[in-house]
Design an enzyme around this catalytic site. Structure first.
Site, PDB file in Angstrom:
ATOM      1  N   GLN A 118       0.847  -1.197   0.000  1.00 27.33           N
ATOM      2  CA  GLN A 118       0.000   0.000   0.000  1.00 27.33           C
ATOM      3  C   GLN A 118       0.877   1.239   0.000  1.00 27.33           C
ATOM      4  O   GLN A 118       0.386   2.354  -0.183  1.00 27.33           O
ATOM      5  CB  GLN A 118      -0.884   0.042   1.250  1.00 27.33           C
ATOM      6  N   ASN A 119       2.157   1.067   0.232  1.00 22.36           N
ATOM      7  CA  ASN A 119       3.067   2.196   0.372  1.00 22.36           C
ATOM      8  C   ASN A 119       3.409   2.794  -0.986  1.00 22.36           C
ATOM      9  O   ASN A 119       3.411   2.100  -2.002  1.00 22.36           O
ATOM     10  CB  ASN A 119       4.351   1.763   1.097  1.00 22.36           C
ATOM     11  N   CYS A 165       1.840  19.801 -22.007  1.00 24.20           N
ATOM     12  CA  CYS A 165       0.600  20.536 -22.355  1.00 24.20           C
ATOM     13  C   CYS A 165       0.286  21.661 -21.378  1.00 24.20           C
ATOM     14  O   CYS A 165      -0.672  22.407 -21.583  1.00 24.20           O
ATOM     15  CB  CYS A 165      -0.582  19.551 -22.421  1.00 24.20           C
ATOM     16  N   CYS A 181       2.396  20.337 -16.487  1.00 24.03           N
ATOM     17  CA  CYS A 181       2.937  19.361 -17.436  1.00 24.03           C
ATOM     18  C   CYS A 181       3.836  20.047 -18.468  1.00 24.03           C
ATOM     19  O   CYS A 181       3.454  21.079 -19.056  1.00 24.03           O
ATOM     20  CB  CYS A 181       1.762  18.672 -18.148  1.00 24.03           C
ATOM     21  N   ALA A 200       8.237  -4.868  12.523  1.00 25.95           N
ATOM     22  CA  ALA A 200       8.619  -5.667  11.345  1.00 25.95           C
ATOM     23  C   ALA A 200      10.133  -5.819  11.245  1.00 25.95           C
ATOM     24  O   ALA A 200      10.636  -6.857  10.801  1.00 25.95           O
ATOM     25  CB  ALA A 200       8.084  -4.973  10.100  1.00 25.95           C
ATOM     26  N   ASN A 234       2.690  -6.625  13.759  1.00 29.07           N
ATOM     27  CA  ASN A 234       2.289  -5.255  14.070  1.00 29.07           C
ATOM     28  C   ASN A 234       2.424  -5.058  15.580  1.00 29.07           C
ATOM     29  O   ASN A 234       1.898  -5.878  16.336  1.00 29.07           O
ATOM     30  CB  ASN A 234       0.824  -5.047  13.633  1.00 29.07           C
ATOM     31  N   ASP A 250       6.254   4.750  -1.327  1.00 22.62           N
ATOM     32  CA  ASP A 250       7.607   5.308  -1.166  1.00 22.62           C
ATOM     33  C   ASP A 250       8.673   4.584  -1.988  1.00 22.62           C
ATOM     34  O   ASP A 250       9.822   5.031  -2.023  1.00 22.62           O
ATOM     35  CB  ASP A 250       8.000   5.310   0.331  1.00 22.62           C
ATOM     36  N   HIS A 274      -1.233   1.488  -4.477  1.00 28.78           N
ATOM     37  CA  HIS A 274      -1.630   2.901  -4.337  1.00 28.78           C
ATOM     38  C   HIS A 274      -0.715   3.843  -5.093  1.00 28.78           C
ATOM     39  O   HIS A 274      -0.724   5.040  -4.830  1.00 28.78           O
ATOM     40  CB  HIS A 274      -1.666   3.282  -2.845  1.00 28.78           C
TER      41      HIS A 274
HETATM   42  C1  BV8 Z   1     -11.735   2.745  -3.446  1.00 34.98           C
HETATM   43  C2  BV8 Z   1      -2.002   6.761  -1.359  1.00 34.98           C
HETATM   44  C3  BV8 Z   1     -13.473   2.282  -4.955  1.00 34.98           C
HETATM   45  C4  BV8 Z   1      -2.119   8.231  -1.183  1.00 34.98           C
HETATM   46  C5  BV8 Z   1      -3.689   5.751   0.096  1.00 34.98           C
HETATM   47  C6  BV8 Z   1     -16.378   6.502   1.137  1.00 34.98           C
HETATM   48  C7  BV8 Z   1     -16.123   7.068  -0.094  1.00 34.98           C
HETATM   49  C8  BV8 Z   1     -15.152   6.558  -0.955  1.00 34.98           C
HETATM   50  C9  BV8 Z   1     -14.434   5.447  -0.583  1.00 34.98           C
HETATM   51  C10 BV8 Z   1     -14.683   4.903   0.648  1.00 34.98           C
HETATM   52  C11 BV8 Z   1     -15.630   5.397   1.515  1.00 34.98           C
HETATM   53  N1  BV8 Z   1     -15.625   4.643   2.647  1.00 34.98           N
HETATM   54  C12 BV8 Z   1     -14.696   3.688   2.530  1.00 34.98           C
HETATM   55  C13 BV8 Z   1     -14.133   3.816   1.328  1.00 34.98           C
HETATM   56  C14 BV8 Z   1     -13.118   3.015   0.794  1.00 34.98           C
HETATM   57  C15 BV8 Z   1     -11.793   3.721   1.115  1.00 34.98           C
HETATM   58  C16 BV8 Z   1     -11.352   3.264   2.486  1.00 34.98           C
HETATM   59  O1  BV8 Z   1     -10.989   2.129   2.642  1.00 34.98           O
HETATM   60  N2  BV8 Z   1     -11.411   4.176   3.481  1.00 34.98           N
HETATM   61  C17 BV8 Z   1     -11.038   3.775   4.825  1.00 34.98           C
HETATM   62  C18 BV8 Z   1     -10.313   4.949   5.509  1.00 34.98           C
HETATM   63  C19 BV8 Z   1     -12.298   3.372   5.564  1.00 34.98           C
HETATM   64  N3  BV8 Z   1     -10.877   3.257   0.100  1.00 34.98           N
HETATM   65  C20 BV8 Z   1     -10.694   3.986  -0.996  1.00 34.98           C
HETATM   66  O2  BV8 Z   1     -11.173   5.103  -1.177  1.00 34.98           O
HETATM   67  C21 BV8 Z   1      -9.865   3.324  -2.062  1.00 34.98           C
HETATM   68  N4  BV8 Z   1     -10.559   3.383  -3.293  1.00 34.98           N
HETATM   69  O3  BV8 Z   1     -12.291   2.152  -2.579  1.00 34.98           O
HETATM   70  O4  BV8 Z   1     -12.218   2.865  -4.730  1.00 34.98           O
HETATM   71  C22 BV8 Z   1     -14.463   3.346  -4.639  1.00 34.98           C
HETATM   72  C23 BV8 Z   1     -14.479   4.484  -5.406  1.00 34.98           C
HETATM   73  C24 BV8 Z   1     -15.441   5.454  -5.132  1.00 34.98           C
HETATM   74  C25 BV8 Z   1     -16.362   5.294  -4.080  1.00 34.98           C
HETATM   75  C26 BV8 Z   1     -16.288   4.144  -3.270  1.00 34.98           C
HETATM   76  C27 BV8 Z   1     -15.329   3.177  -3.542  1.00 34.98           C
HETATM   77  C28 BV8 Z   1      -8.541   4.040  -2.210  1.00 34.98           C
HETATM   78  C29 BV8 Z   1      -7.685   3.787  -1.002  1.00 34.98           C
HETATM   79  C30 BV8 Z   1      -6.261   4.280  -1.282  1.00 34.98           C
HETATM   80  C31 BV8 Z   1      -6.048   5.598  -0.587  1.00 34.98           C
HETATM   81  N5  BV8 Z   1      -4.634   6.007  -0.760  1.00 34.98           N
HETATM   82  N6  BV8 Z   1      -2.408   6.079  -0.122  1.00 34.98           N
HETATM   83  C32 BV8 Z   1      -1.036   8.757  -0.298  1.00 34.98           C
HETATM   84  O5  BV8 Z   1      -0.196   7.967   0.190  1.00 34.98           O
HETATM   85  O6  BV8 Z   1      -0.996   9.985  -0.114  1.00 34.98           O
HETATM   86  S1  BV8 Z   1      -4.117   4.890   1.482  1.00 34.98           S
HETATM   87  C33 BV8 Z   1      -2.993   5.137   2.731  1.00 34.98           C
HETATM   88  O7  BV8 Z   1      -3.499   4.363   3.825  1.00 34.98           O
HETATM   89  C34 BV8 Z   1      -1.606   4.604   2.464  1.00 34.98           C
HETATM   90  O8  BV8 Z   1      -1.457   3.905   1.245  1.00 34.98           O
HETATM   91  C35 BV8 Z   1      -1.456   3.617   3.615  1.00 34.98           C
HETATM   92  O9  BV8 Z   1      -0.588   2.597   3.351  1.00 34.98           O
HETATM   93  C36 BV8 Z   1      -2.835   3.138   3.684  1.00 34.98           C
HETATM   94  C37 BV8 Z   1      -3.244   2.237   4.787  1.00 34.98           C
HETATM   95  O10 BV8 Z   1      -2.725   2.755   5.956  1.00 34.98           O
HETATM   96  P1  BV8 Z   1      -1.583   1.872   6.648  1.00 34.98           P
HETATM   97  O11 BV8 Z   1      -0.530   1.562   5.641  1.00 34.98           O
HETATM   98  O12 BV8 Z   1      -2.223   0.717   7.319  1.00 34.98           O
HETATM   99  O13 BV8 Z   1      -0.968   2.888   7.648  1.00 34.98           O
HETATM  100  P2  BV8 Z   1      -1.542   3.247   9.079  1.00 34.98           P
HETATM  101  O14 BV8 Z   1      -0.844   4.475   9.527  1.00 34.98           O
HETATM  102  O15 BV8 Z   1      -3.040   3.212   9.053  1.00 34.98           O
HETATM  103  O16 BV8 Z   1      -1.088   2.015   9.981  1.00 34.98           O
HETATM  104  C38 BV8 Z   1       0.291   1.759  10.190  1.00 34.98           C
HETATM  105  C39 BV8 Z   1       0.342   0.483  10.981  1.00 34.98           C
HETATM  106  O17 BV8 Z   1       1.695   0.133  11.134  1.00 34.98           O
HETATM  107  C40 BV8 Z   1      -0.256   0.622  12.375  1.00 34.98           C
HETATM  108  O18 BV8 Z   1      -1.134  -0.463  12.617  1.00 34.98           O
HETATM  109  C41 BV8 Z   1       0.973   0.548  13.304  1.00 34.98           C
HETATM  110  O19 BV8 Z   1       0.682  -0.138  14.511  1.00 34.98           O
HETATM  111  C42 BV8 Z   1       1.906  -0.279  12.460  1.00 34.98           C
HETATM  112  N7  BV8 Z   1       3.326  -0.053  12.734  1.00 34.98           N
HETATM  113  C43 BV8 Z   1       3.951   1.071  13.169  1.00 34.98           C
HETATM  114  N8  BV8 Z   1       5.294   0.843  13.267  1.00 34.98           N
HETATM  115  C44 BV8 Z   1       5.498  -0.449  12.873  1.00 34.98           C
HETATM  116  C45 BV8 Z   1       4.267  -1.027  12.529  1.00 34.98           C
HETATM  117  N9  BV8 Z   1       4.148  -2.293  12.105  1.00 34.98           N
HETATM  118  C46 BV8 Z   1       5.273  -3.028  12.009  1.00 34.98           C
HETATM  119  N10 BV8 Z   1       6.505  -2.561  12.316  1.00 34.98           N
HETATM  120  C47 BV8 Z   1       6.652  -1.281  12.741  1.00 34.98           C
HETATM  121  N11 BV8 Z   1       7.879  -0.803  13.048  1.00 34.98           N
END
Ligand code: BV8
Length: 236
Positions: free
Chosen positions: A91-92, A138, A135, A219, A201, A94, A109
């Site tokens: 999902q990253n 364009c 761009c 991790a 995690n 980077d 993503h």
């Molecule tokens: C979609 C790129 C179909 C951008 C990202 C209402 C309207 C529209 C959509 C939705 C809606 N309700 C729900 C949705 C679906 C929505 C969704 O899931 N929302 C969630 C918040 C409920 N999803 C979408 O919109 C997706 N598209 O569904 O399209 C659609 C279309 C229209 C209408 C409906 C549906 C698109 C999702 C992609 C969004 N873009 N990133 C950017 O980076 O700027 S998502 C973003 O969150 C990142 O990619 C990130 O990776 C991702 C998930 O977060 P995590 O990676 O889990 O990170 P987080 O901080 O949450 O957690 C970190 C974890 O690591 C923690 O648990 C922590 O404990 C742990 N940790 C910390 N240190 C360590 C560790 N683990 C191990 N070792 C360590 N050292």
């Protein structure tokens, strides 16, 4: 692990946390604590204020450019060579998995270091240093080549991710809060297909109670240890 030939891994921002890149929901000491990424990483925020969104992405790009892969990234790159089928789904945005040497990486993503033309839809470069950038072909606004909330994910990587999840023997969910869909549906897909589900995690997530094993650890501790044991026991 020794009984399977196919492994799939889903990573989230927790894997890059120890490379100095703040996670989404961790808040951390980031400059942008006052903004919620779920507010900024949206098409609405971009059309409302492209400059603000670009300033956030340029700041995050500077963190990514300055970051190095950490032991978790390196362990996953080494683990890829142990199995005939190994799929790294991230999902990253980077690019640290590729920089660590992982080859079969599915970027669900997108990638923050690439820019896309909002008019042509193609990957492009800025015509000059300006914010927001435009761009060079364009003149239309560029956007980061990432998937925002509410946007569809790239079809190819998503299909490949579901295929890998439904055909693997062991599925790892590493460093993700398991909140964002459709990525968060992949572990369920693996489990429903009979895979062993492993979570890594430091905190519990909605997936924890569904996992066969859940390591409450970072991790960069668990993955190198796992690789060390696999290397010692296996004929890899
Ligand atoms: C979609 C790129 C179909 C951008 C990202 C209402 C309207 C529209 C959509 C939705 C809606 N309700 C729900 C949705 C679906 C929505 C969704 O899931 N929302 C969630 C918040 C409920 N999803 C979408 O919109 C997706 N598209 O569904 O399209 C659609 C279309 C229209 C209408 C409906 C549906 C698109 C999702 C992609 C969004 N873009 N990133 C950017 O980076 O700027 S998502 C973003 O969150 C990142 O990619 C990130 O990776 C991702 C998930 O977060 P995590 O990676 O889990 O990170 P987080 O901080 O949450 O957690 C970190 C974890 O690591 C923690 O648990 C922590 O404990 C742990 N940790 C910390 N240190 C360590 C560790 N683990 C191990 N070792 C360590 N050292």
């Amino acid at each position: 692990m020794r009984q399977t030939s196919a492994v799939a891994v889903l990573t989230g921002s927790g894997v890059s946390a120890e490379s100095g890149i703040p996670t989404f929901r961790g808040g951390g000491d980031s400059l942008w604590k006052r903004y919620d990424p779920r507010e900024l990483a949206t098409p609405e925020a971009f059309s409302r204020d492209p400059r603000l969104v670009w300033e956030w992405y340029l700041w995050r790009r500077s963190l990514v450019v300055g970051a190095e892969p950490n032991p978790a990234h390196l362990a996953l790159a080494e683990m890829e060579g142990f199995f005939s089928s190994f799929t790294l789904i991230t999902q990253n945005v980077d690019g640290l998995h590729e920089r660590a040497g992982s080859r079969n990486v599915l970027e669900l993503h997108g990638n923050i270091l690439r820019s896309r033309c909002t008019a042509e839809g193609e990957i492009s470069e800025p015509r000059r240093q300006e914010v927001p950038p435009r761009c060079r072909r364009c003149g239309a606004l560029l956007r980061p080549d990432v998937v925002w909330f509410g946007e569809m994910l790239p079809e190819g990587p998503v299909r490949a991710a579901f295929e890998a999840s439904s055909s693997c023997g062991v599925f790892f969910s590493v460093g993700t809060s398991s909140l964002v869909y459709p990525a968060a549906a992949l572990p369920e897909e693996a489990r429903a297909s009979g895979a062993i589900l492993v979570e890594i995690n430091p905190e519990e997530t909605p997936l924890t109670r569904r996992a066969d094993f859940s390591f409450r650890e970072s991790a960069s501790v668990v993955l190198p240890e796992l690789v060390k044991r696999l290397r010692a026991q296996g004929d890899y």
